[in-house]
Design a protein around this motif. Structure first.
Motif, mmCIF file in Angstrom:
data_model
loop_
_atom_site.group_PDB
_atom_site.id
_atom_site.type_symbol
_atom_site.label_atom_id
_atom_site.label_comp_id
_atom_site.label_asym_id
_atom_site.label_seq_id
_atom_site.Cartn_x
_atom_site.Cartn_y
_atom_site.Cartn_z
ATOM 1 N N PRO A 97 6.971 20.119 11.013
ATOM 2 C CA PRO A 97 7.047 20.970 12.460
ATOM 3 C C PRO A 97 6.315 20.005 13.270
ATOM 4 O O PRO A 97 6.147 20.717 14.827
ATOM 5 C CB PRO A 97 6.472 22.042 11.627
ATOM 6 N N ASP A 98 5.593 18.865 13.761
ATOM 7 C CA ASP A 98 5.166 18.496 14.520
ATOM 8 C C ASP A 98 5.945 17.184 15.462
ATOM 9 O O ASP A 98 5.495 16.963 15.873
ATOM 10 C CB ASP A 98 3.915 17.432 14.013
ATOM 11 N N ARG A 150 5.124 15.702 19.074
ATOM 12 C CA ARG A 150 4.702 17.394 19.812
ATOM 13 C C ARG A 150 3.360 16.673 20.936
ATOM 14 O O ARG A 150 3.562 16.686 21.979
ATOM 15 C CB ARG A 150 3.932 18.333 18.666
ATOM 16 N N HIS A 151 2.440 15.954 20.536
ATOM 17 C CA HIS A 151 1.576 15.557 21.085
ATOM 18 C C HIS A 151 1.708 13.884 22.215
ATOM 19 O O HIS A 151 1.028 13.796 23.037
ATOM 20 C CB HIS A 151 -0.153 14.447 20.249
ATOM 21 N N ASP A 184 -2.493 9.132 10.007
ATOM 22 C CA ASP A 184 -1.396 10.556 10.100
ATOM 23 C C ASP A 184 -1.206 11.263 11.004
ATOM 24 O O ASP A 184 -2.075 11.253 11.331
ATOM 25 C CB ASP A 184 -1.610 10.808 8.694
ATOM 26 N N GLN A 185 -0.074 11.048 11.654
ATOM 27 C CA GLN A 185 0.974 11.386 12.747
ATOM 28 C C GLN A 185 1.999 12.588 11.934
ATOM 29 O O GLN A 185 3.723 11.944 11.859
ATOM 30 C CB GLN A 185 0.751 10.700 14.069
ATOM 31 N N GLY A 186 2.222 13.823 11.513
ATOM 32 C CA GLY A 186 2.595 14.572 11.933
ATOM 33 C C GLY A 186 3.474 14.183 9.577
ATOM 34 O O GLY A 186 4.354 14.063 9.868
ATOM 35 N N GLY A 187 3.095 13.425 9.337
ATOM 36 C CA GLY A 187 3.224 13.144 7.753
ATOM 37 C C GLY A 187 3.677 11.179 8.207
ATOM 38 O O GLY A 187 4.802 10.971 6.850
#
Length: 288
Positions: free
Chosen positions: A42-43, A59-60, A101-104
């Motif tokens: 979802p990220d 997303r970021h 960790d960035q969205g897994g």
């Protein structure tokens, strides 16, 4: 990949090949069109650049345009950070330095001089605490970086004529590497800058950059910072369009030369370009 990368050690759990042959990559300010979302991750959202590049984007890394929504696609957006969706190829048991960790997923650096994303699920033995922080140099780092260069180079007998310690840029490194085609990064521990290194065009040789002024104080050695910094510099060199990376060193810097060779640099018999560093007597080149 973030500007301030808090890196820790990890081990690759299993082998893995990258999913996409041509991953999306862009710089801050690039216009994007977001065309779909991902239920599993979802990220991440599928983005398309004006040049036709496309792929999953965190997303970021982008900001939606006014009145745009991820619930009503396609949506227009603009990149608010440099981004690269490159995945890192893994071999079982390979040791890596990994970011947060960035969205897994985690942005990782390998001893082979490569960088890219790795699924968190493909990593084991991840250290709890960061070993160090790696980030782009700031103007406020000038004094610290000059001190590193001037204190470390004499350790290896590199303080006489023909060595980089006498370069005018040492006193103002941030300005020297703020130009097109160059980049410089520092490594800090507990808020103190203890090392740095960068790339810049190799004078007199088109398409080739030089790995420059990479030195660490004793408190940073043995943490894997050299591995991460070389990989970060090489990644920047690829993004800047260089085909090869060159470096100069000298007899006696055995640990540094072993690090270069692990990262894919090959010894060549003579100097390239016009560095002015006639005190160096070992030369290396690496394809990008």
């Amino acid at each position: 990949m973030q500007s301030n990368e808090r890196l820790r050690a990890a081990v690759a759990y299993a082998g893995r090949r990258p999913t996409y042959e041509h991953p999306i990559a862009f710089h801050a300010g690039t216009a994007l069109t977001i065309t779909r979302n991902d239920d599993e991750w979802p990220d991440f959202h599928w983005g398309v650049t004006p040049e036709g590049g496309e792929g999953w984007v965190l997303r970021h890394a982008f900001e939606l345009g006014e009145g745009q929504s991820l619930d009503a696609l396609p949506a227009s957006a603009v990149a608010i950070a440099d981004y690269d969706a490159r995945e890192l190829a893994l071999t079982p048991g390979e040791r890596l330095l990994v970011g947060d960790d960035q969205g897994g997923w985690r942005w990782c650096y390998s001893a082979k001089g490569d960088a890219g994303w790795v699924r968190k699920a493909d990593l084991s033995q991840i250290e709890d605490a960061a070993r160090f922080v790696m980030r782009p140099m700031r103007s406020t780092d000038d004094a610290a970086v000059a001190d590193i260069i001037r204190s470390v180079m004499p350790e290896f007998g590199a303080d006489g004529p023909g060595f980089a310690i006498h370069d005018a840029e040492v006193a103002a490194m941030h300005a020297a590497y703020a130009r097109s085609g160059a980049a410089y990064f520092v490594v800090e521990v507990a808020g103190t800058v203890l090392g740095g290194g960068g790339i810049a065009p190799l004078d007199g040789v088109e398409g080739v950059c030089e790995l420059r002024k990479m030195y660490f104080k004793p408190g940073l050695r043995g943490l894997g910072a050299g591995t991460a910094l070389i990989a970060r510099c090489l990644h920047a060199a690829r993004r800047l369009g260089y085909r090869q990376c060159y470096l100069e060193t000298l007899t006696g810097m055995d640990a540094a030369q072993a690090l270069y060779e692990r990262a894919g640099f090959q010894r060549i018999t003579q100097a390239m370009g016009a560095t002015g560093h006639f005190g160096c007597n070992r030369f290396y080149l690496r394809a990008l």
